[in-house]
Enzyme design. Structure first.
Site, PDB file in Angstrom:
ATOM      1  N   ARG A 174       0.810  -1.215   0.000  1.00  0.00           N
ATOM      2  CA  ARG A 174       0.000   0.000   0.000  1.00  0.00           C
ATOM      3  C   ARG A 174       0.849   1.274   0.000  1.00  0.00           C
ATOM      4  O   ARG A 174       0.364   2.348  -0.288  1.00  0.00           O
ATOM      5  CB  ARG A 174      -0.974   0.004   1.178  1.00  0.00           C
ATOM      6  CG  ARG A 174      -1.950   1.131   1.046  1.00  0.00           C
ATOM      7  CD  ARG A 174      -3.077   1.261   2.061  1.00  0.00           C
ATOM      8  NE  ARG A 174      -3.327   0.239   3.007  1.00  0.00           N
ATOM      9  CZ  ARG A 174      -2.912   0.282   4.282  1.00  0.00           C
ATOM     10  NH1 ARG A 174      -2.211   1.299   4.718  1.00  0.00           N
ATOM     11  NH2 ARG A 174      -3.223  -0.700   5.104  1.00  0.00           N
TER      12      ARG A 174
ATOM     13  N   TYR B 165     -10.405  24.923 -10.533  1.00  0.00           N
ATOM     14  CA  TYR B 165     -11.054  23.742 -11.122  1.00  0.00           C
ATOM     15  C   TYR B 165     -12.318  23.415 -10.309  1.00  0.00           C
ATOM     16  O   TYR B 165     -12.260  23.260  -9.091  1.00  0.00           O
ATOM     17  CB  TYR B 165     -10.040  22.604 -11.052  1.00  0.00           C
ATOM     18  CG  TYR B 165     -10.479  21.252 -11.525  1.00  0.00           C
ATOM     19  CD1 TYR B 165     -10.862  21.028 -12.836  1.00  0.00           C
ATOM     20  CD2 TYR B 165     -10.456  20.160 -10.654  1.00  0.00           C
ATOM     21  CE1 TYR B 165     -11.221  19.765 -13.264  1.00  0.00           C
ATOM     22  CE2 TYR B 165     -10.813  18.889 -11.074  1.00  0.00           C
ATOM     23  CZ  TYR B 165     -11.194  18.704 -12.383  1.00  0.00           C
ATOM     24  OH  TYR B 165     -11.545  17.448 -12.802  1.00  0.00           O
TER      25      TYR B 165
HETATM   26  C1  LIG Z   1      -8.627  17.177 -14.693  1.00  0.00           C
HETATM   27  C2  LIG Z   1      -8.111  18.078 -13.662  1.00  0.00           C
HETATM   28  C3  LIG Z   1      -7.994  17.655 -12.349  1.00  0.00           C
HETATM   29  C4  LIG Z   1      -8.481  16.311 -11.873  1.00  0.00           C
HETATM   30  O1  LIG Z   1      -7.872  15.227 -12.485  1.00  0.00           O
HETATM   31  P1  LIG Z   1      -8.606  13.786 -12.509  1.00  0.00           P
HETATM   32  O2  LIG Z   1      -7.494  12.847 -12.790  1.00  0.00           O
HETATM   33  O3  LIG Z   1      -9.645  13.850 -13.568  1.00  0.00           O
HETATM   34  O4  LIG Z   1      -9.198  13.578 -11.148  1.00  0.00           O
HETATM   35  C5  LIG Z   1      -7.464  18.527 -11.431  1.00  0.00           C
HETATM   36  N1  LIG Z   1      -7.060  19.758 -11.796  1.00  0.00           N
HETATM   37  C6  LIG Z   1      -7.163  20.198 -13.059  1.00  0.00           C
HETATM   38  C7  LIG Z   1      -6.705  21.566 -13.390  1.00  0.00           C
HETATM   39  C8  LIG Z   1      -7.693  19.376 -14.030  1.00  0.00           C
HETATM   40  O5  LIG Z   1      -7.838  19.838 -15.263  1.00  0.00           O
END
Ligand SMILES: *Cc1c(COP(=O)(O)O)cnc(C)c1O
Length: 410
Positions: free
Chosen positions: A62, A115
């Site tokens: 883990r 985001y």
């Molecule tokens: C897509 C994205 C995330 C999240 O990534 P995931 O792998 O889809 O969880 C975080 N920050 C930004 C700026 C993103 O574009």
């Protein structure tokens, strides 16, 4: 094979991308670090087991494997941090970086252009844990100083911001945060570890959704967070205590993707810029939101701080009817309609206007779309986009204004 020793950082990024985190001697000569599957890690003797207990990484699956160590070491070196740690998604890297730092009663400041899933996490989960969440205008350092409080523990940045692509003055914002002993956490996904060096700008924890450009092929989800020495213990324990672990196949794909990141990014940047330039003067386009464009409001800061641009940008279309918008999207042949980005494929998405913003609201007359320029030929992409815009322009039925709520509910 000789171990690559680049302690003096004399090698160029392209060279380092091909060699960081590799050690064929330890893997039967294989060029790539193989996929390790394992929960139990056996010890030969009781004494060995006892000695491993002090080092969780060596005692149980883990806590990672030689494969995860390799990707972490590679990204850490490119970012210029102290240590990195993997998470099963980009969002998980964001949320756990905060959970590792914050406790009830702390105050967190977040850039208003963050985001959106992060905003939801902060508003719905962090507030439930009695962490006070506030937003600040990402383009004004003074807005941040005015909001810092005695209990401000962290400032969360993302540059450029999601959907509207405002570039932040990370150095200035970071200095303001540090004056009050707040940590600076930054989502650096847009620029990749190649085009923005967070630790040179005063960031304490830098995050990548490796799902995007590091994986680069739209086939795996992964997050990675890198800390400086002071922030590392909290980041590491946050991953370990929550039991976060990324799957070996996804880690393998990310490390494989990383090898070609430099050549891919050049193509994404070049295509993004050409496409953005061609759209900027199109009669159906109101505004292109892309810091690499010389007339973008963030261009000067981008030029000062960034080493390149990704292929992701926003476009505000002139108001158009829903049938026109539908014809535009459905006439595109090279752009897929879908979430995420950073793969070799081009994408287009109708995005919700950022109506939840409180500090730096952005209202647009027409629909907001997000474009990811993939690795196709730039002229093919331009022709496809212009063909679809022209098809939309030829739709009969008047020019009904596609207002903000229309974009989500239509
Ligand atoms: C897509 C994205 C995330 C999240 O990534 P995931 O792998 O889809 O969880 C975080 N920050 C930004 C700026 C993103 O574009």
């Amino acid at each position: 094979m000789k171990y690559l020793n680049d302690g003096n950082n004399l090698l160029q990024t392209e060279t380092r991308l091909c060699h960081v985190g590799r050690n064929p001697d330890k893997h039967a000569g294989m060029v790539n670090v193989p996929i390790y599957r394992g929960s139990t890690i056996l010890s030969e003797t009781l004494e060995e087991w006892q000695s491993r207990k002090g080092c969780p990484v060596a005692s149980y699956g883990r806590f990672g494997s030689p494969l995860s160590r390799a990707l972490e070491a590679a990204v850490c070196e490119l970012e210029g941090g102290y240590r990195s740690i993997l998470f099963p998604s980009g969002l998980s890297a964001c949320t756990h970086s905060l959970l590792g730092m914050l406790k009830a009663g702390d105050h967190l400041l977040i850039s208003d252009s963050v985001y959106q899933p992060m905003r939801i996490f902060a508003d719905q989960v962090l507030t439930r844990l009695h962490i006070e969440v506030q937003y600040f205008n990402p383009t004004q350092g003074s807005a941040l100083s005015a909001k810092i409080k005695e209990n401000t523990r962290a400032v969360y940045l993302e540059s450029p911001g999601s959907l509207t692509f405002e570039v932040q003055d990370v150095r200035t914002l970071g200095a303001i945060a540090h004056q009050s002993d707040a940590l600076v956490i930054m989502d650096n996904t847009w620029a990749t570890p190649l085009y923005f060096k967070p630790f040179e700008h005063g960031v304490d924890i830098s995050i990548h959704a490796a799902t995007k450009y590091i994986v680069g092929h739209s086939d795996a989800l992964l997050g990675i967070a890198t800390a400086n020495k002071a922030a590392w213990p909290a980041l590491q324990s946050s991953a370990h205590h929550f039991g976060e672990i990324a799957g070996p196949d996804d880690i393998y794909l990310a490390l494989r993707g990383l090898r070609t990141l430099a050549v891919r990014m050049k193509q994404h940047w070049d295509n993004g810029l050409k496409l953005a330039q061609s759209l900027q003067t199109h009669p159906a386009v109101d505004k292109v939101l892309y810091p690499a464009l010389p007339n973008d409001s963030g261009h000067e800061l981008w030029k000062r701080d960034f080493l390149g641009a990704s292929g992701l940008f926003g476009v505000v279309l002139k108001p158009m009817s829903w049938p026109q918008l539908s014809v535009f999207f459905n006439s595109l042949r090279l752009f897929g309609i879908g979430a995420s980005w950073g793969g070799y494929d081009s994408l287009v998405l109708l995005v919700d206007p950022p109506s939840e913003r409180t500090e730096a609201p952005r209202a647009f007359e027409g629909p907001l779309i997000r474009i990811h320029a993939g690795m196709e030929d730039a002229n093919d992409l331009i022709a496809d986009m212009h063909y679809a815009l022209q098809a939309a322009g030829e739709v009969e039925g008047g020019r009904v204004v596609c207002r903000e709520e229309g974009a989500t509910t239509g």
